[in-house]
Design an enzyme around this catalytic site. Structure first.
Site, PDB file in Angstrom:
ATOM      1  N   TYR A  11       0.825  -1.221   0.000  1.00  0.00           N
ATOM      2  CA  TYR A  11       0.000   0.000   0.000  1.00  0.00           C
ATOM      3  C   TYR A  11       0.859   1.272   0.000  1.00  0.00           C
ATOM      4  O   TYR A  11       0.817   2.083  -0.945  1.00  0.00           O
ATOM      5  CB  TYR A  11      -0.948  -0.052   1.205  1.00  0.00           C
ATOM      6  CG  TYR A  11      -1.649   1.245   1.527  1.00  0.00           C
ATOM      7  CD1 TYR A  11      -2.233   2.016   0.521  1.00  0.00           C
ATOM      8  CD2 TYR A  11      -1.732   1.698   2.837  1.00  0.00           C
ATOM      9  CE1 TYR A  11      -2.871   3.207   0.811  1.00  0.00           C
ATOM     10  CE2 TYR A  11      -2.379   2.879   3.144  1.00  0.00           C
ATOM     11  CZ  TYR A  11      -2.939   3.644   2.131  1.00  0.00           C
ATOM     12  OH  TYR A  11      -3.567   4.810   2.435  1.00  0.00           O
ATOM     13  N   ILE A  12       1.657   1.445   1.033  1.00  0.00           N
ATOM     14  CA  ILE A  12       2.383   2.713   1.163  1.00  0.00           C
ATOM     15  C   ILE A  12       3.546   2.765   0.171  1.00  0.00           C
ATOM     16  O   ILE A  12       3.784   3.797  -0.478  1.00  0.00           O
ATOM     17  CB  ILE A  12       2.877   2.902   2.619  1.00  0.00           C
ATOM     18  CG1 ILE A  12       1.673   2.886   3.579  1.00  0.00           C
ATOM     19  CG2 ILE A  12       3.655   4.196   2.759  1.00  0.00           C
ATOM     20  CD1 ILE A  12       2.046   2.946   5.043  1.00  0.00           C
ATOM     21  N   THR A 117       6.851   3.102  13.250  1.00  0.00           N
ATOM     22  CA  THR A 117       5.431   3.193  13.622  1.00  0.00           C
ATOM     23  C   THR A 117       5.253   3.799  15.004  1.00  0.00           C
ATOM     24  O   THR A 117       6.135   3.659  15.874  1.00  0.00           O
ATOM     25  CB  THR A 117       4.802   1.781  13.590  1.00  0.00           C
ATOM     26  OG1 THR A 117       3.552   1.817  14.282  1.00  0.00           O
ATOM     27  CG2 THR A 117       5.668   0.742  14.269  1.00  0.00           C
ATOM     28  N   TYR A 141       4.914  -6.659  17.169  1.00  0.00           N
ATOM     29  CA  TYR A 141       5.042  -5.819  15.970  1.00  0.00           C
ATOM     30  C   TYR A 141       5.793  -4.530  16.306  1.00  0.00           C
ATOM     31  O   TYR A 141       6.823  -4.210  15.709  1.00  0.00           O
ATOM     32  CB  TYR A 141       3.654  -5.510  15.388  1.00  0.00           C
ATOM     33  CG  TYR A 141       3.674  -4.385  14.375  1.00  0.00           C
ATOM     34  CD1 TYR A 141       4.387  -4.512  13.186  1.00  0.00           C
ATOM     35  CD2 TYR A 141       2.997  -3.185  14.618  1.00  0.00           C
ATOM     36  CE1 TYR A 141       4.431  -3.463  12.265  1.00  0.00           C
ATOM     37  CE2 TYR A 141       3.034  -2.145  13.699  1.00  0.00           C
ATOM     38  CZ  TYR A 141       3.752  -2.286  12.525  1.00  0.00           C
ATOM     39  OH  TYR A 141       3.803  -1.249  11.620  1.00  0.00           O
ATOM     40  N   PHE A 169       1.672   7.249  11.917  1.00  0.00           N
ATOM     41  CA  PHE A 169       0.440   6.951  12.640  1.00  0.00           C
ATOM     42  C   PHE A 169      -0.415   6.162  11.640  1.00  0.00           C
ATOM     43  O   PHE A 169       0.086   5.215  11.061  1.00  0.00           O
ATOM     44  CB  PHE A 169      -0.140   8.237  13.229  1.00  0.00           C
ATOM     45  CG  PHE A 169       0.640   8.633  14.483  1.00  0.00           C
ATOM     46  CD1 PHE A 169       2.000   8.924  14.407  1.00  0.00           C
ATOM     47  CD2 PHE A 169       0.044   8.642  15.733  1.00  0.00           C
ATOM     48  CE1 PHE A 169       2.752   9.212  15.544  1.00  0.00           C
ATOM     49  CE2 PHE A 169       0.789   8.944  16.883  1.00  0.00           C
ATOM     50  CZ  PHE A 169       2.138   9.213  16.781  1.00  0.00           C
TER      51      PHE A 169
HETATM   52  N1  LIG Z   1      -0.436   1.120   6.974  1.00  0.00           N
HETATM   53  C1  LIG Z   1      -0.189   1.877   8.042  1.00  0.00           C
HETATM   54  O1  LIG Z   1      -1.051   2.637   8.479  1.00  0.00           O
HETATM   55  C2  LIG Z   1       1.161   1.820   8.722  1.00  0.00           C
HETATM   56  C3  LIG Z   1       1.325   2.481   9.942  1.00  0.00           C
HETATM   57  C4  LIG Z   1       2.580   2.456  10.568  1.00  0.00           C
HETATM   58  C5  LIG Z   1       3.655   1.817   9.958  1.00  0.00           C
HETATM   59  N2  LIG Z   1       3.463   1.155   8.780  1.00  0.00           N
HETATM   60  C6  LIG Z   1       4.614   0.461   8.156  1.00  0.00           C
HETATM   61  O2  LIG Z   1       4.700   0.874   6.799  1.00  0.00           O
HETATM   62  C7  LIG Z   1       5.182  -0.186   5.990  1.00  0.00           C
HETATM   63  C8  LIG Z   1       4.248  -0.419   4.810  1.00  0.00           C
HETATM   64  O3  LIG Z   1       2.950  -0.720   5.287  1.00  0.00           O
HETATM   65  P1  LIG Z   1       1.775  -1.122   4.283  1.00  0.00           P
HETATM   66  O4  LIG Z   1       0.499  -0.821   4.958  1.00  0.00           O
HETATM   67  O5  LIG Z   1       2.084  -0.551   2.960  1.00  0.00           O
HETATM   68  O6  LIG Z   1       1.972  -2.720   4.251  1.00  0.00           O
HETATM   69  P2  LIG Z   1       1.809  -3.742   3.030  1.00  0.00           P
HETATM   70  O7  LIG Z   1       1.656  -5.103   3.629  1.00  0.00           O
HETATM   71  O8  LIG Z   1       0.772  -3.270   2.076  1.00  0.00           O
HETATM   72  O9  LIG Z   1       3.229  -3.647   2.296  1.00  0.00           O
HETATM   73  C9  LIG Z   1       4.371  -4.363   2.723  1.00  0.00           C
HETATM   74  C10 LIG Z   1       5.038  -4.944   1.486  1.00  0.00           C
HETATM   75  O10 LIG Z   1       6.254  -5.602   1.862  1.00  0.00           O
HETATM   76  C11 LIG Z   1       6.361  -6.837   1.162  1.00  0.00           C
HETATM   77  N3  LIG Z   1       7.202  -7.744   1.984  1.00  0.00           N
HETATM   78  C12 LIG Z   1       6.963  -8.139   3.267  1.00  0.00           C
HETATM   79  N4  LIG Z   1       7.939  -8.948   3.673  1.00  0.00           N
HETATM   80  C13 LIG Z   1       8.833  -9.060   2.654  1.00  0.00           C
HETATM   81  C14 LIG Z   1      10.049  -9.783   2.480  1.00  0.00           C
HETATM   82  N5  LIG Z   1      10.547 -10.572   3.448  1.00  0.00           N
HETATM   83  N6  LIG Z   1      10.702  -9.677   1.299  1.00  0.00           N
HETATM   84  C15 LIG Z   1      10.201  -8.887   0.297  1.00  0.00           C
HETATM   85  N7  LIG Z   1       9.050  -8.191   0.411  1.00  0.00           N
HETATM   86  C16 LIG Z   1       8.375  -8.278   1.575  1.00  0.00           C
HETATM   87  C17 LIG Z   1       4.917  -7.311   1.005  1.00  0.00           C
HETATM   88  O11 LIG Z   1       4.729  -8.233  -0.052  1.00  0.00           O
HETATM   89  C18 LIG Z   1       4.187  -5.998   0.773  1.00  0.00           C
HETATM   90  O12 LIG Z   1       4.111  -5.673  -0.595  1.00  0.00           O
HETATM   91  C19 LIG Z   1       5.339  -1.393   6.915  1.00  0.00           C
HETATM   92  O13 LIG Z   1       6.701  -1.471   7.292  1.00  0.00           O
HETATM   93  C20 LIG Z   1       4.461  -1.041   8.107  1.00  0.00           C
HETATM   94  O14 LIG Z   1       4.944  -1.640   9.292  1.00  0.00           O
HETATM   95  C21 LIG Z   1       2.248   1.134   8.149  1.00  0.00           C
END
Ligand SMILES: NC(=O)c1ccc[n+]([C@@H]2O[C@H](COP(=O)([O-])OP(=O)(O)OC[C@H]3O[C@@H](n4cnc5c(N)ncnc54)[C@H](O)[C@@H]3O)[C@@H](O)[C@H]2O)c1
Length: 323
Positions: A11-12, A117, A141, A169
């Site tokens: 997503y991000i 996070t 986490y 956040f």
């Molecule tokens: N979504 C939120 O609101 C939020 C809030 C705080 C922090 N975060 C952090 O932001 C980041 C992105 O979040 P998101 O919501 O986009 O998550 P997401 O699950 O949509 O994206 C994570 C991506 O990483 C890839 N991935 C995971 N493990 C992997 C590995 N071992 N090798 C290769 N690729 C791998 C997944 O396939 C996925 O495409 C994460 O690190 C998450 O902890 C997100």
């Protein structure tokens, strides 16, 4: 600059990659697609399907790319799952991340932007939350992310790898092309919109007796464009730093649902469930540090446009990326 983006099919990561490319940067995306989607990869980026846990995949990928900076989005990010399967979180978010750090050092990368996070703080002692609060995570986490921050600090001291920890956040909203499609969706806004689309009967509210004005939890939602803008500014930093990244405004679960009703015109019935263990009543960021040091300012401080952008994307992609 050439940016090596892990998790760029998520997503991000997908939207940050899109905006990096729009701003003229070159992007290489490394993702194993366990959580992400091939269709979420910007076609203008170079894509490597690879696994961070495998040193013989990540080391040559970074060596060959020789990027100016790494943005590390890849992680597992489900708080509830981390409480039943901590091993998965420490392995993927810490151990596999170390492979990436070693690859970055070997390739002479100078900058590392890390998706951290607010969960590294646990239950905050004070609101709004600034960076001086003690980091006391209450789930594996959050703890895995804190451990990675601490490891980064040593890589800076020993290998001069400048890092920026961005402690997000709640990321929310969509770009025109890419949006939020987690395989297991725990986030409030996409779940509310699934009800509006008729894909779920009702929206769960976990607890309504918190010490907040309407009794439901209060969270800080940051538009994905504002989040991407912070990554761009972080690239200019010459020394390591950590920043909280939120809009600085809190909205209760009921307020979010009310705004979603207005945006979608749907009734969005709710069902109140037991509070989830470890859900702090309020999580609201202070953006003071990132504003004063990087000049970051949210362009979307109001929640309605954030939900409108998410709604537009979900209407166009009712089944997400469809995989
Ligand atoms: N979504 C939120 O609101 C939020 C809030 C705080 C922090 N975060 C952090 O932001 C980041 C992105 O979040 P998101 O919501 O986009 O998550 P997401 O699950 O949509 O994206 C994570 C991506 O990483 C890839 N991935 C995971 N493990 C992997 C590995 N071992 N090798 C290769 N690729 C791998 C997944 O396939 C996925 O495409 C994460 O690190 C998450 O902890 C997100």
């Amino acid at each position: 600059m050439h940016i090596f983006v892990t998790g760029g099919a998520g997503y991000i990561g997908s939207i940050c990659s899109e905006e990096l490319i729009n701003a003229g940067h070159q992007v290489t995306i490394f993702d194993n697609l366990t959580e992400g989607h091939r269709l979420a990869v910007d076609p203008r980026a170079k894509f490597i399907k690879g696994e961070l846990a495998e040193r013989d995949q990540i080391l040559p990928a970074v060596r060959e790319a020789r990027p100016d900076a790494v943005m590390h989005f890849a992680a597992n990010a489900l708080v509830g799952e981390s409480m039943t399967n901590p091993s998965k979180y420490f392995r993927n978010n810490v151990a596999s991340g170390i492979n990436l750090l070693d690859a970055a050092v070997e390739a002479g990368v100078k900058k590392f932007i890390f998706s951290s996070t607010c969960a590294t703080y646990g239950t905050p002692e004070k609101i709004p939350m600034d960076e001086r609060l003690p980091q006391k995570p209450i789930n594996p986490y959050g703890h895995s992310k804190l451990m990675f921050e601490q490891i980064l600090n040593w890589y800076d001291k020993i290998h001069n790898l400048v890092y920026v920890n961005l402690r997000y956040f709640n990321a929310a909203g969509a770009s025109g092309k890419f949006g939020e499609d987690h395989r297991i969706e725990t986030h409030l806004i996409p779940n509310v919109l699934k009800v509006a689309l008729g894909q779920k009967d009702q929206c769960e509210i976990y607890g309504e007796n918190y010490a907040t004005p309407d009794g439901t939890c209060i969270r800080d939602f940051i538009h994905i464009h504002d989040l991407a803008a912070a990554h761009m500014l972080a690239l200019d930093r010459e020394t390591s730093a950590s920043y909280n990244l939120g809009s600085g405004e809190g909205f209760s679960v009921r307020q979010v649902i009310e705004i979603a009703r207005k945006v979608t015109g749907a009734a969005i019935p709710v069902v109140v469930k037991e509070p989830r263990p470890g859900d702090p009543p309020r999580l609201v960021a202070s953006s003071h540090k990132i504003t004063s040091e990087l000049g970051w300012r949210p362009k979307y401080p109001r929640l309605q446009p954030v939900i409108e952008s998410a709604w537009a994307w979900h209407q166009k992609h009712p089944n997400g990326y469809g995989d």
